[in-house]
Structure formats: structure tokens, C-alpha cells
Enzyme design. Structure first.
Site, PDB file in Angstrom:
ATOM      1  N   VAL A 170      71.517   7.248 -21.129  1.00 40.00           N
ATOM      2  CA  VAL A 170      70.757   8.222 -21.914  1.00 40.00           C
ATOM      3  C   VAL A 170      71.494   8.556 -23.208  1.00 40.00           C
ATOM      4  O   VAL A 170      70.894   8.708 -24.273  1.00 40.00           O
ATOM      5  CB  VAL A 170      70.495   9.501 -21.087  1.00 40.00           C
ATOM      6  N   ALA A 171      72.819   8.639 -23.148  1.00 43.11           N
ATOM      7  CA  ALA A 171      73.614   8.975 -24.329  1.00 43.11           C
ATOM      8  C   ALA A 171      73.498   7.906 -25.406  1.00 43.11           C
ATOM      9  O   ALA A 171      73.543   8.206 -26.602  1.00 43.11           O
ATOM     10  CB  ALA A 171      75.072   9.155 -23.929  1.00 43.11           C
ATOM     11  N   ILE A 206      70.904   5.971 -26.008  1.00 41.19           N
ATOM     12  CA  ILE A 206      69.551   5.810 -26.544  1.00 41.19           C
ATOM     13  C   ILE A 206      69.372   6.817 -27.674  1.00 41.19           C
ATOM     14  O   ILE A 206      69.533   8.013 -27.466  1.00 41.19           O
ATOM     15  CB  ILE A 206      68.491   6.042 -25.443  1.00 41.19           C
ATOM     16  N   GLU A 228      67.703   9.231 -29.283  1.00 42.65           N
ATOM     17  CA  GLU A 228      66.492  10.027 -29.109  1.00 42.65           C
ATOM     18  C   GLU A 228      65.893  10.495 -30.435  1.00 42.65           C
ATOM     19  O   GLU A 228      64.699  10.742 -30.536  1.00 42.65           O
ATOM     20  CB  GLU A 228      66.795  11.268 -28.237  1.00 42.65           C
ATOM     21  N   ASP A 231      44.544  -6.188 -60.930  1.00 39.58           N
ATOM     22  CA  ASP A 231      43.467  -6.203 -61.917  1.00 39.58           C
ATOM     23  C   ASP A 231      44.040  -5.816 -63.279  1.00 39.58           C
ATOM     24  O   ASP A 231      45.137  -5.256 -63.360  1.00 39.58           O
ATOM     25  CB  ASP A 231      42.380  -5.184 -61.544  1.00 39.58           C
ATOM     26  N   ASN A 282      78.088   7.130 -31.215  1.00 36.98           N
ATOM     27  CA  ASN A 282      78.129   6.571 -29.861  1.00 36.98           C
ATOM     28  C   ASN A 282      79.517   6.041 -29.508  1.00 36.98           C
ATOM     29  O   ASN A 282      79.916   6.050 -28.342  1.00 36.98           O
ATOM     30  CB  ASN A 282      77.113   5.432 -29.711  1.00 36.98           C
ATOM     31  N   GLU A 329      81.808   8.803 -28.480  1.00 35.13           N
ATOM     32  CA  GLU A 329      81.293   9.311 -27.207  1.00 35.13           C
ATOM     33  C   GLU A 329      81.713   8.392 -26.054  1.00 35.13           C
ATOM     34  O   GLU A 329      81.946   8.847 -24.934  1.00 35.13           O
ATOM     35  CB  GLU A 329      79.765   9.423 -27.243  1.00 35.13           C
TER      36      GLU A 329
END
Length: 928
Positions: free
Chosen positions: A285-286, A288, A290, A332, A713, A716
Site C-alpha cells: 500500500v505504501a 502505490i 495514491e 485553415d 518511497n 520509506e
């Protein structure tokens, strides 16, 4: 009704009696009963806009993307891991993002719907022999209806009575000049060249007519093209495909790390299986991101908001990013590159040549001779030409009602240009008509190429004024006005006139010739007795007015910007080759060596030849809008990302085929707006360039966010790696809840702030990114997991050991629980947060110095930084949160260290960016 499948060709060529028989109608029109019955059979006279997706399905699709599904699963994982607060938080993020995305697209659609204004609401129709006003939706084949200047034509119809009728068919043909219509059959070149047929969705610019409807609704040519467009499938945008790919990559990384941590926790640290499983789920979960989905949505939404302010309305959020990939713009000319305001530039007289200053439909210019203002009253030849231009003219120029609106043209652009040039000379049409009223008119037709009016002179004589194409006017002239004197015209005069006309044509200018003749009232006492034969003869040639549709003032910079950005522009116009090339060279679109391909030449080219031609400098002239589909297709086969402009019904297939279809909001038809991804509310090419810049900015901001969110990340994960590698001797420096605090708490607002970052200096000096380029590229991986990530990991790990050292480590073992452990983990968490503060500032630019753009210029990021420090303080000092997140208060020394962390990180990154700018980042070569 005799035959409901009658074609426009057959309706045009048959007699009126046969047509009435086929349609079961007459000059008295249909009866109300017959019309009502027929309406039930053929259906309402409306253009269907394809199957509309229900609002519920539109709403739900915002919650079913791959990333959204991943977040739903993450929430369940968090619940399963015994962290309900986390699960609910993840779901809340998903729900808020989905609602926000739906609201943005709904708002864009509402704005698009408000632009719909093509078909008229009411029409004057003959029912039971009487003229009555009905809703245009109730018009049926066989109805006889009336037309006048300003009317949008509600159906394909055969003309039965005509008086000086001109129709703007640019919605179908792309040709800006009005078409003259007549009641007699004449087949011209092209699908819509029937002179006695008018088509739905076109507009009457002048004159009146009566017509019989032969097709309504989706059976009209307008409707058939709309149906073809609706049958084309909508493809997935590049951003959607890239986000799906990124989601798969990040999911694999997260799951792989989770499995690795699960195995190591069991076999290396000898954790119980249940505890190892929860630990691994927490790591998944960490890892991903969010915040990815809401940040992408916010970046796109803010991009659309900024574009709307620059007159570009996006119908789909994902189209914002696609603009950033654009490599070719098929544009055009009329109204997009130019002002769509025919402007007189030169007046040629046998004795003098005048220049006219001021462009567009404004009267603040002057008529000049040798760069000096010249009053028309001083030159009788000039005065005579201006009289003809003003009085032989059916167009009215209505001034703007306020400073925010533009003038209104009731008539043709060419005649409007003549009204404006007489305005610059101080003439007033109303006063001139009172002094010299019109008695009769011989309207323009395509065979004579001229128009003649009969005016009542002040001395009660008659004066006949003629204007038109040079070849149509010069043939009826046997005299010439020269220096105020009338004399016979000579071969030398004709040569001089022809040379002047050719000179203007070579410059891309369109010339009109002027002539007149005076006669006594007794010669033709009845004004109605004037005919082409007795009026248009023995005329006196006066001179020429050369005019052009001037380029938009901002187009020069916009074209240069495209060239710097390596975006090619291909002009696709219905105008002549000379005019098209002249404008293209003048505004710097192409060099003088550009190849010009006409519609006839295009029809003879194979796909391979055309595919090769669109690789180089090329202009397409005298082409129909349906040719544009083929041009766009061949560009795409060359690997180009194509943006294509258009306003007509026949432009719609090309707009849908292009990677970005761009419809004109002012002049565009409903069908074009439906098919397009973007609508220009000012019909201005410069708005396209501004939108491309925003598209590049959005993509760049998503990458900045990705770098920011991924780099956290690493710090972490590293503490958990230390825990695993030391077999638990180094207790977990961060708990799972603290890890998730960074992802869903402190990181979120600065990340959203990066999505609002303005364009980085030089973003339009780079070529479009390759289609094979990905959001998660080597540079981001190296910075996130290497440069930024490892730096933050070292700092946060040192912070953990620093707190332990103040309590006696390494003399005593690292604390595994209790107050010391909580303070150490809190310091680790705080160090990561302050590293992220530096990362948020560093991520704002990729190459430019953050000090150059202003370190405090992004208020969203500054607010996010203040918020994350405030949240961190709450986690430290609020007792309830201390227990939930396993935190403890920090002292003054620790806070001083934390405050100092961002400073060297920012300065080191500034040094790296300087070296990149100095030695590696070279500006791209601009196009010729």
C-alpha cells in the site's frame, strides 16, 4: 409524397412541375394536415448528435480506470491488514477524484452545448397558401419556404424564385466567398456547385428567395456527413494509455517489493507468518501512489481552465495532454491564420496608385499617396472610384454596440472591405444614398462577373456604376478616366491595367475593377427598363481596388513559436494557390520554395505520393474540406501527431480522425463542434499554440509529480531494509502508519501544487516528445530512486541514529520500544518530510533555476509545505495522534536540524541544473 429518396442532382435538373409532382406539393405549399402526416413519416428536421452516454455511465467511468481500480483494491488490503483508517482514506481519495473529474468534464460539455447555434429556430413556410412561421424542426420535404439575408438555411432545397441571392456555403465547401444562386439549373464543378439548390446549415448573406424543401434532418447533405462522423470510433487518448501502463508498472513494483519483504520477514527475521503478511501488505500500500490520480485530474483540470482563459475549450480532460505531443497542425487559412476581414490595401488609378493603411474592419486607417494622407476630394478619379465602391454595394457594416463586441457584417466580406475604405475617406453611405438614390440593379452573376446599379444623380441625370472582376468589367469599357478627363481607352491603357492586376495577384491580393457611365434621364425614362444589354455598354474604366484578408497580428509570433517547438504547420485552404502561398510566406509559415498542391492535383495523387508530399514544406490550395481527411490520414501514417482545424460539416471526419480536432467556436457548425476535441472561442490560430504549450506543461507537471511522489518511497523502504538485513537488530525506524502518513498526509498537497505549476521557461523551445516516450522514464527513475531517494534515505537514517546516539547508542542497543524508540521514529519521519520539502521545490523545474521562476511563486506548493509541517507538529504534540502513529515530541535541537535539511538539498540540485544548462541542454534548431 411521390418519392422520399429524391437526390439533389435530380431535383436540380428536373422542371418545377416534375419536382412538385415528385414531392406532391405546389407553389401553394403543403396543407397543414399533409405536413403533419409527413412529419410523422420522415421525422423532425434535426441533426442527431449521436448516441448520448447516460450521465450515470459518464459518472461511473471515472471510478473504473486501472488506477482507480487499484485504489479500490488498496483500500480493501488496508482493511484486511487491520488499518481501517487507511482504507477509508484511500477510498475517500478515489471518490473525491472521481467526482471532481466528472464535474470538470460536465462543465466542459455544458460550455460546448452553449455554443450550438447552427440551424435556425423558426422558418417562414407556405402552408395552405398562406405564409406562416413554424419551428424549423417541423419542416418536411415538399414544404415551400422563404429566405432572406441572415437566415440559416434549414433544409436542402430547390430554388423557385430568386432575387440577388448570395449564400455562404463555407460550412460545406470551406470556400469563404459567398456563392451566387439562381433559379435556373447550372451544374458547376464540385459536389455542392448546383446553382439552383441551397443546402442545410449554410447561410444567406444577401438577397431573398423562395425554395422547396427536398431533404430534411439526417437526409440532408449536412446530416449525411454528420452520420459518417458519428460512426467513427473514439480511440483511447495517449495519456489514458500511458497512465494504464504506469499503473501496471507501479503495481508490479509494489507487489514485487511486498513479496520480497514477506519472504525476508519470514525466513530472514523469523517473523510469524501473520505478522509478516501484514508487514508486506503495508509496504504494498505504501508503494502505490495514491495521489497520482487526483494530481493528474487536477493538472488536466487546471490546464483546461487556463486554456479556456486563452479561448480554447477542451471537451475531454485527457485531450489536454495530447496537445503536448502535436507535431503537425493542419490549419485553415481564412479566419484562423487571417482575420476573415477583406481589407483594401491599394487603389490603382491610371494617374496614381494609393496605399491604404489600417487592417481589418476598422476605419482608423487612411488613404495615402507617397506616405502622406490624401483627401479623396482632391482627386476626382479617386472620388469617383470611392463613389462606385460605396453605392454599388449591398452590404451594411453595423458598428459594435460596446467595446466587448465586434462589428456585424450584413452582406459579403468583399463589399464590407469597400464600405470600410470609403469610411476611411470620410464618406457616409446613408448620406450618399440620400444624395444619389438607387433606381435599379443588375445583380452579379458568375457568367458576367460584374454588378451594375443605376443611381439618380443630383442634376436629375442617371449614373450607372459597375464593379466586378477585371475581365468582366474591361470588356464593356471603351473609355478611361484619367486625371479627371474622360478619353478613349488604348491598348497601352489595357496593358497597364493588366500589368497592375497581375502585380497584385502575384502578391496574393484580389482585385476589383470599377467603371461608370452617365446618361440623361430621357435616354431610359423607366428605370425598370434597364437590361444587361442596354446598360452595360460604353462604360468608362476608373481603376482597381486590390484587397486581401490580412493576417492576424498575433500570428507571426505564433508561427515562430511553432517552428521553435519543431511543430510543422500545413495550410489547407479553399483559396487560390497564389493567395495561399502569399499569406504562408508573409507570415513565415513556409519559405518561398514550398510546394503548392491544388485539389485537382491532390485527386490525381496516390496515397504514397501524398504521404511523401506531406513530409516537406507544402501548402494545399483550392481543396475541399473532404480532402483534409486524406491529408490528416497520410500525416498520421508518417507517425505524426496531428491537430486539425475546421468549421464546416465536411471538416467533421478530419476533425474526428485527427489526434486533436479543433473546431471554430464563432463560425463552426454543430457537427464540427461535436466531432472536435477542442473548440476555439475566438477562431484564432494563436490560441492553438497557447493550448499546445499548456498541453506540454500538463505532461511535464505529471512527470514532476511522479518524481516527487516516488522519491519518498526510497527513504520509506530503506529503514525496513535495514531492519531485514540486520535480522531485526535495527528496529523498524518507521512504522507502517508513519509510512502512510507521508503518502496520504504530508506529501499530498505539495504534490497537488506541482500539478498547478506554470510552464517552465523554454518549454516551447523543445521538440514534441516522441510517441514512444513514457511518463516513467530513465531520468525520473534515476532521480527518484537514486539522486533524490538515496539522499533522503541517508539523511532520514542518520536522523534515526542521531536520536539514539543522544541516549547512549552505540554503547547501548538501539531502542526497540518505549519513549526513545518513538522519538527516533518521529525524527526519521520528520527528516523524510523535510527532505520532501526540498524535493517539492526542486521538482518545480526540470532544467531552469527555481530561483529564476521565483521560489515562492507557486502558492499551492507553499501552502502545501506549511500544511505538512503543521500536520507533522500535530502528530508530535497531540496525544491522541501520538498513540495512533507511535510518535513523540521533538526538542529544539532536533527542529533546528530539520529546518536546515532542505537548504543543502536545494543548493546541490541547483548546481546540478546549472551544469545541465551549461554543458548538456542545448536549444533545438528552429525550422526554416
Amino acid at each position: 409524397m411521390g418519392n422520399q429518396t429524391i437526390t439533389t442532382d435530380s431535383a436540380a435538373s428536373m422542371t418545377l412541375a416534375d419536382l412538385d409532382q415528385q414531392l406532391d406539393t405546389s407553389a401553394q405549399g403543403l396543407s397543414a394536415t399533409t405536413a403533419s402526416t409527413r412529419l410523422e413519416t420522415v421525422g423532425p428536421n434535426t441533426i442527431q448528435h449521436g448516441q448520448k452516454q447516460s450521465q450515470l455511465l459518464k459518472f461511473l467511468k471515472n471510478f473504473t480506470s486501472l488506477m482507480a481500480l487499484l485504489l479500490w483494491v488498496s483500500g480493501f488490503v488496508a482493511l484486511f491488514a487491520g488499518m481501517p483508517e487507511l482504507g477509508i482514506a484511500i477510498w475517500a481519495v478515489n471518490i473525491i477524484n472521481g467526482c471532481f473529474s466528472f464535474w470538470q468534464e460536465h462543465a466542459a460539455q455544458k460550455a460546448t452545448d452553449s455554443l450550438r447555434k447552427m440551424l435556425p429556430t423558426y422558418v417562414n413556410v407556405v402552408r395552405d397558401g398562406k405564409v406562416t412561421q413554424i419551428d424549423a424542426e417541423d419542416l418536411v420535404p415538399g414544404d415551400v419556404f422563404q429566405l432572406q439575408a441572415g437566415n440559416a438555411i434549414p433544409a436542402d432545397a430547390r430554388l423557385t424564385e430568386v432575387s440577388s441571392l448570395q449564400v455562404d456555403e463555407s460550412a460545406l465547401t470551406g470556400e469563404s466567398l459567398p456563392v451566387f444562386k439562381q433559379a435556373t439549373y447550372a451544374k458547376g464543378d464540385g459536389k455542392f456547385a448546383l446553382q439552383n439548390v441551397v443546402f442545410a446549415g449554410t447561410i444567406v448573406t444577401s438577397g431573398t428567395a423562395t425554395a422547396t424543401a427536398i431533404a430534411t434532418g439526417m437526409n440532408t447533405e449536412f446530416g449525411k456527413i454528420a452520420q459518417l462522423t458519428q460512426n467513427q470510433k473514439q480511440t483511447t487518448s495517449p495519456l489514458q494509455r500511458e497512465l494504464n501502463r504506469l499503473t501496471q508498472q507501479l503495481s508490479l513494483i509494489a507487489i514485487g517489493i511486498g513479496i520480497a519483504f514477506f519472504v525476508l520477514a519470514i525466513f530472514f527475521v523469523h517473523y510469524p507468518v501473520a505478522k509478516s503478511f501484514i508487514f508486506a501488505l503495508g509496504m504494498i500500500v505504501a508503494f502505490i501512489p495514491e495521489g497520482l490520480l487526483p494530481t493528474v485530474t487536477l493538472s488536466l483540470a487546471q490546464g483546461t481552465t487556463r486554456m479556456a482563459k486563452k479561448h480554447a475549450l477542451l471537451k475531454d480532460l485527457n485531450s489536454v495532454e495530447t496537445l503536448g505531443e502535436t507535431t503537425v497542425i493542419c490549419s485553415d487559412k481564412t479566419g484562423t491564420l487571417t482575420q476573415n476581414q477583406m481589407t483594401v490595401n491599394h487603389i490603382w488609378l491610371p494617374s496614381q496608385e494609393y496605399t491604404v493603411t489600417g487592417t481589418g474592419y476598422v476605419n482608423n486607417g487612411h488613404i495615402q499617396l507617397h506616405n502622406q494622407d490624401f483627401p479623396a476630394t482632391q482627386d476626382p478619379d479617386l472620388a469617383r472610384l470611392l463613389d462606385i465602391a460605396l453605392l454599388n454595394n449591398d452590404t451594411q457594416v453595423v458598428p459594435a454596440s460596446d467595446s466587448q463586441s465586434t462589428i456585424k457584417i450584413l452582406g459579403t466580406p468583399t463589399e464590407a472591405g469597400l464600405v470600410i475604405v470609403t469610411d476611411k475617406a470620410g464618406l457616409n453611405k446613408t448620406d450618399q444614398l440620400k444624395a444619389t438614390p438607387r433606381l435599379a440593379e443588375l445583380p452579379f452573376d458568375s457568367d458576367r462577373k460584374r454588378m451594375t446599379t443605376v443611381q439618380q444623380a443630383v442634376d436629375d441625370s442617371r449614373v450607372l456604376y459597375t464593379k466586378g472582376a477585371l475581365d468582366g468589367v474591361i470588356q464593356i469599357c471603351d473609355q478611361i478616366l484619367d486625371g479627371g478627363q474622360v478619353r478613349p481607352i488604348t491598348d497601352a491603357d489595357r496593358t497597364a491595367i493588366d500589368s497592375a492586376n497581375k502585380k497584385y495577384a502575384a502578391e496574393g491580393l484580389r482585385s476589383l475593377a470599377f467603371a461608370y457611365r452617365t446618361e440623361a434621364k430621357t435616354v431610359t425614362p423607366d428605370p425598370a427598363a434597364y437590361t444587361i444589354a442596354n446598360a452595360e455598354q460604353h462604360m468608362t474604366f476608373v481603376g482597381l481596388a486590390a484587397m486581401s484578408d490580412p493576417p492576424r497580428p498575433e500570428i507571426y509570433d505564433a508561427v515562430k513559436q511553432c517552428h521553435r517547438a519543431n511543430i510543422r504547420i500545413i495550410m489547407v485552404t479553399g483559396d487560390s494557390a497564389l493567395t495561399a502561398k502569399s499569406i504562408a510566406v508573409k507570415i513565415g509559415l513556409t519559405s518561398d520554395q514550398a510546394q503548392v498542391i491544388t485539389g485537382d492535383q491532390l485527386d490525381k495523387m496516390s496515397d504514397e505520393e501524398l504521404q511523401q508530399a506531406v513530409k516537406g514544406e507544402v501548402i494545399f490550395a483550392r481543396v475541399a474540406p473532404e480532402h483534409k481527411f486524406r491529408i490528416v490520414t497520410m500525416c498520421q501514417k508518417n507517425g505524426e501527431v496531428v491537430a486539425s482545424t475546421g468549421d464546416g460539416v465536411n471538416d467533421a471526419p478530419a476533425l474526428k480522425k485527427a489526434d486533436i480536432g479543433i473546431a471554430m467556436g464563432v463560425t463552426g457548425t454543430d457537427v464540427a463542434k461535436d466531432a472536435a476535441d477542442m473548440i476555439l472561442t475566438d477562431d484564432n490560430f494563436a490560441s492553438i499554440v497557447a493550448a499546445i504549450e499548456e498541453g506540454r506543461t500538463v505532461y511535464s507537471n505529471i512527470q514532476k509529480f511522479l518524481l516527487y511522489i516516488l522519491n519518498s518511497n526510497v527513504p520509506e523502504a530503506i529503514p525496513s531494509v535495514l531492519f531485514l538485513l540486520t535480522r531485526g537488530l535495527v528496529p523498524l525506524p518507521l512504522t507502517v502508519m508513519q509510512i502512510l502518513t507521508v503518502d496520504l498526509g504530508t506529501d499530498m498537497l505539495p504534490a497537488l501544487g506541482l500539478g498547478a505549476e506554470k510552464s517552465e521557461p523554454g518549454i516551447m523551445d523543445q521538440p514534441p516528445r516522441p510517441r514512444k516516450a513514457h511518463l516513467l522514464n530513465r531520468s525520473i527513475i534515476w532521480k527518484a530512486f537514486g539522486l533524490y531517494g538515496l539522499g533522503a534515505s541517508v539523511i532520514s537514517s542518520l536522523a534515526y541514529f542521531f536520536v539514539n546516539s543522544t541516549y547512549g547508542w552505540p554503547s547501548i542497543a538501539l531502542a526497540a520500544s518505549g519513549p526513545v524508540y518513538r522519538e527516533a521514529t518521529t525524527m526519521t519521519l520528520a527528516a523524510i518530510v523535510f527532505c520532501q520539502i526540498a524535493a517539492a521545490i526542486n521538482c518545480r523545474t526540470q532544467v531552469s533555476s527555481v530561483f529564476k521562476i521565483g521560489i515562492f511563486s507557486n502558492h499551492h506548493i507553499i501552502f502545501g509545505i506549511v500544511f505538512e509541517v503543521f500536520l507533522l507538529a500535530c502528530l508530535m504534540y497531540v496525544p491522541f495522534l501520538q498513540g495512533l502513529f507511535n510518535t513523540a515530541p521533538l526538542g529544539g535541537v532536533e527542529w533546528l536540524i530539520l529546518i536546515c535539511i532542505p537548504i543543502p538539498l536545494i543548493l546541490l540540485e541547483e548546481g546540478r541544473k546549472y551544469l545541465v544548462r551549461r554543458f548538456m541542454h542545448k536549444p533545438q534548431a528552429t525550422m526554416a
